[in-house]
Design a protein around this motif. Structure first.
Motif, PDB file in Angstrom:
ATOM      1  N   SER A  53      49.779  35.223  39.668  1.00 60.37           N
ATOM      2  CA  SER A  53      50.523  36.067  38.725  1.00 60.37           C
ATOM      3  C   SER A  53      52.027  35.988  38.980  1.00 60.37           C
ATOM      4  O   SER A  53      52.824  35.960  38.033  1.00 60.37           O
ATOM      5  CB  SER A  53      50.055  37.523  38.844  1.00 60.37           C
ATOM      6  OG  SER A  53      48.725  37.669  38.433  1.00 60.37           O
ATOM      7  N   ASN A 103      53.889  33.303  37.204  1.00 62.43           N
ATOM      8  CA  ASN A 103      53.905  33.388  35.739  1.00 62.43           C
ATOM      9  C   ASN A 103      52.724  32.677  35.087  1.00 62.43           C
ATOM     10  O   ASN A 103      52.829  32.148  33.973  1.00 62.43           O
ATOM     11  CB  ASN A 103      55.224  32.842  35.170  1.00 62.43           C
ATOM     12  CG  ASN A 103      56.441  33.538  35.740  1.00 62.43           C
ATOM     13  OD1 ASN A 103      56.432  34.746  35.949  1.00 62.43           O
ATOM     14  ND2 ASN A 103      57.492  32.777  36.024  1.00 62.43           N
ATOM     15  N   GLU A 161      48.881  33.395  33.773  1.00 61.77           N
ATOM     16  CA  GLU A 161      48.018  34.533  33.446  1.00 61.77           C
ATOM     17  C   GLU A 161      46.790  34.532  34.347  1.00 61.77           C
ATOM     18  O   GLU A 161      46.067  33.540  34.438  1.00 61.77           O
ATOM     19  CB  GLU A 161      47.589  34.490  31.983  1.00 61.77           C
ATOM     20  CG  GLU A 161      46.824  35.738  31.567  1.00 61.77           C
ATOM     21  CD  GLU A 161      46.396  35.733  30.115  1.00 61.77           C
ATOM     22  OE1 GLU A 161      45.860  36.761  29.651  1.00 61.77           O
ATOM     23  OE2 GLU A 161      46.578  34.693  29.440  1.00 61.77           O
ATOM     24  N   THR A 162      46.555  35.653  34.995  1.00 61.38           N
ATOM     25  CA  THR A 162      45.525  35.757  36.023  1.00 61.38           C
ATOM     26  C   THR A 162      44.832  37.108  35.892  1.00 61.38           C
ATOM     27  O   THR A 162      45.418  38.082  35.410  1.00 61.38           O
ATOM     28  CB  THR A 162      46.158  35.641  37.428  1.00 61.38           C
ATOM     29  OG1 THR A 162      47.018  34.497  37.466  1.00 61.38           O
ATOM     30  CG2 THR A 162      45.101  35.505  38.509  1.00 61.38           C
ATOM     31  N   GLN A 163      43.593  37.175  36.345  1.00 63.08           N
ATOM     32  CA  GLN A 163      42.883  38.446  36.350  1.00 63.08           C
ATOM     33  C   GLN A 163      43.669  39.495  37.143  1.00 63.08           C
ATOM     34  O   GLN A 163      44.315  39.176  38.138  1.00 63.08           O
ATOM     35  CB  GLN A 163      41.505  38.277  36.976  1.00 63.08           C
ATOM     36  CG  GLN A 163      41.548  37.889  38.444  1.00 63.08           C
ATOM     37  CD  GLN A 163      40.177  37.785  39.084  1.00 63.08           C
ATOM     38  OE1 GLN A 163      39.166  38.039  38.445  1.00 63.08           O
ATOM     39  NE2 GLN A 163      40.134  37.429  40.361  1.00 63.08           N
ATOM     40  N   GLU A 164      43.593  40.735  36.696  1.00 63.34           N
ATOM     41  CA  GLU A 164      44.229  41.832  37.422  1.00 63.34           C
ATOM     42  C   GLU A 164      43.342  42.235  38.595  1.00 63.34           C
ATOM     43  O   GLU A 164      42.121  42.362  38.454  1.00 63.34           O
ATOM     44  CB  GLU A 164      44.441  43.026  36.493  1.00 63.34           C
ATOM     45  CG  GLU A 164      45.411  42.758  35.353  1.00 63.34           C
ATOM     46  CD  GLU A 164      45.594  43.974  34.459  1.00 63.34           C
ATOM     47  OE1 GLU A 164      45.424  45.113  34.963  1.00 63.34           O
ATOM     48  OE2 GLU A 164      45.885  43.790  33.270  1.00 63.34           O
ATOM     49  N   PHE A 199      38.325  40.714  31.970  1.00 61.12           N
ATOM     50  CA  PHE A 199      39.346  40.338  30.982  1.00 61.12           C
ATOM     51  C   PHE A 199      38.783  40.034  29.603  1.00 61.12           C
ATOM     52  O   PHE A 199      39.537  39.711  28.687  1.00 61.12           O
ATOM     53  CB  PHE A 199      40.158  39.138  31.484  1.00 61.12           C
ATOM     54  CG  PHE A 199      39.338  38.028  32.089  1.00 61.12           C
ATOM     55  CD1 PHE A 199      38.532  37.217  31.304  1.00 61.12           C
ATOM     56  CD2 PHE A 199      39.369  37.814  33.455  1.00 61.12           C
ATOM     57  CE1 PHE A 199      37.778  36.209  31.868  1.00 61.12           C
ATOM     58  CE2 PHE A 199      38.612  36.793  34.027  1.00 61.12           C
ATOM     59  CZ  PHE A 199      37.816  35.985  33.231  1.00 61.12           C
ATOM     60  N   HIS A 239      46.790  23.767  31.192  1.00 58.59           N
ATOM     61  CA  HIS A 239      46.279  24.855  32.027  1.00 58.59           C
ATOM     62  C   HIS A 239      45.548  24.295  33.242  1.00 58.59           C
ATOM     63  O   HIS A 239      45.749  24.766  34.380  1.00 58.59           O
ATOM     64  CB  HIS A 239      45.345  25.729  31.197  1.00 58.59           C
ATOM     65  CG  HIS A 239      44.639  26.794  31.982  1.00 58.59           C
ATOM     66  ND1 HIS A 239      45.287  27.906  32.492  1.00 58.59           N
ATOM     67  CD2 HIS A 239      43.340  26.928  32.358  1.00 58.59           C
ATOM     68  CE1 HIS A 239      44.424  28.671  33.139  1.00 58.59           C
ATOM     69  NE2 HIS A 239      43.236  28.093  33.076  1.00 58.59           N
ATOM     70  N   ARG A 287      40.886  31.687  23.275  1.00 63.80           N
ATOM     71  CA  ARG A 287      42.048  31.679  24.161  1.00 63.80           C
ATOM     72  C   ARG A 287      41.593  31.230  25.537  1.00 63.80           C
ATOM     73  O   ARG A 287      40.400  31.326  25.878  1.00 63.80           O
ATOM     74  CB  ARG A 287      42.720  33.054  24.230  1.00 63.80           C
ATOM     75  CG  ARG A 287      41.853  34.159  24.819  1.00 63.80           C
ATOM     76  CD  ARG A 287      42.511  35.523  24.697  1.00 63.80           C
ATOM     77  NE  ARG A 287      41.661  36.605  25.192  1.00 63.80           N
ATOM     78  CZ  ARG A 287      41.789  37.202  26.378  1.00 63.80           C
ATOM     79  NH1 ARG A 287      42.759  36.826  27.201  1.00 63.80           N
ATOM     80  NH2 ARG A 287      40.971  38.172  26.754  1.00 63.80           N
ATOM     81  N   PRO A 306      42.102  33.894  31.672  1.00 65.70           N
ATOM     82  CA  PRO A 306      43.008  34.022  32.817  1.00 65.70           C
ATOM     83  C   PRO A 306      42.380  33.389  34.054  1.00 65.70           C
ATOM     84  O   PRO A 306      41.158  33.265  34.160  1.00 65.70           O
ATOM     85  CB  PRO A 306      43.150  35.546  32.990  1.00 65.70           C
ATOM     86  CG  PRO A 306      42.755  36.125  31.676  1.00 65.70           C
ATOM     87  CD  PRO A 306      41.729  35.197  31.106  1.00 65.70           C
TER      88      PRO A 306
END
Length: 306
Positions: free
Chosen positions: A62, A65, A67-70, A91, A142, A175, A178
């Motif tokens: 993260s 920059n 996008e990654t799991q929280e 997610f 990606h 999409r 993440p």
């Protein structure tokens, strides 16, 4: 750290999660679904620190920059024992399905290719080009950017089942998922005693740079050494990813060091090892790869601190 015991016992999400390592429980936390990964000591005592690897590596992704799991570091009381855990936010949005790349690869197999779990690089790239779920150029971008960060973090298990595409069958949209499942980064099987020995033994530390881990990706049937691959590849998408991601890693290296230093639960040995190994992998693998990539891509080099 947050105590998730009450959420684990009384607020289930009624979602189940796959994967080979550890105890995983679905909970509702702050009105959102999360997966709890809970410390699990199996008979061989392997990967007992994968909770820390999951948390730290996800945070580093993260910070770069991507996008990654929280993730949230926490604890639970399970079987009358306090255990470390990491809460990973689910997610998937309503109506979305996660199609792991393994399944996507299965959908485009040819007579000459292996199954969806096959990690031969040519097959993976061919499957990315053949699939119709998401633009191939964006999937490859990606894939390679994730590969560069995995090289930095020493991930030995980025297989076809732990990255993919989110597809909404209702809206017919898709999409990229993440980044998730980073528990195989940062040498999770190593104990503090192991790490102390590595730090005190230069040959052993160098092995963690040049020999272990290898990437899960195979070329001609062989798992690849990160440093050899990045210093010999002619794949333009990979070179572009090096040119983009490595300067960000270099720029964020102080922030990453400070982040690790300020995680209270880490022992001083583990903090020292993580920061030492990340600095060495950046300096000995990524920066030489960047210098080469810039030359091959005819990019004017910017001054970088080593």
């Amino acid at each position: 750290m947050i105590d998730f015991t009450e959420y684990m016992q009384n607020h289930p999400s009624f979602r189940a999660y796959g994967g080979a390592n550890g105890i995983k429980k679905g909970i509702i936390f702050r009105n959102e679904p999360y997966m709890l990964k809970i410390e699990h000591r199996n008979k061989k005592n392997k990967y007992i620190n994968s909770i820390l690897s999951e948390y730290i590596s996800s945070k580093i992704f993260s910070m770069l920059n991507i996008e990654t799991q929280e993730v949230i570091l926490g604890k639970v009381v399970d079987n009358n024992k306090e255990k470390l855990c990491v809460a990973c936010k689910d997610f998937k949005k309503p109506g979305e399905y996660l199609y792991e790349f393994l399944s996507i690869k299965n959908s485009v197999l040819t007579e000459n290719s292996s199954n969806g779990s096959g990690m031969e690089l040519d097959e993976i790239l061919d499957a990315i080009n053949r699939q119709k779920f998401f633009p191939a150029n964006k999937v490859k971008k990606h894939f390679w950017e994730m590969f560069i960060v995995d090289a930095y973090l020493g991930n030995f298990d980025r297989h076809n089942g732990n990255w993919g595409i989110l597809v909404n069958e209702i809206t017919h949209s898709a999409r990229l998922a993440p980044v998730f499942d980073c528990g195989s980064c940062l040498y999770p099987a190593a104990t503090d005693e192991n790490l102390k020995y590595f730090l005190e033994t230069p040959d052993e530390l160098n092995k963690r740079i040049y020999e272990f881990p290898r990437t899960a990706i195979r070329v001609n049937g062989e798992k690849q050494l990160y440093h050899e691959f990045l210093l010999t590849t002619e794949n333009k998408e990979c070179l572009n990813a090096i040119a983009k991601i490595v300067p960000i890693i270099n720029k964020k290296s102080f922030n990453i060091k400070s982040f690790i230093k300020n995680i209270p639960i880490l022992t001083s040995t583990r903090k020292n090892f993580y920061n030492k190994i990340l600095a060495m992998r950046r300096e000995l693998i990524l920066l030489p790869a960047l210098e080469r990539a810039n030359k091959l891509l005819n990019i004017k080099e910017q001054p970088l601190s080593r």
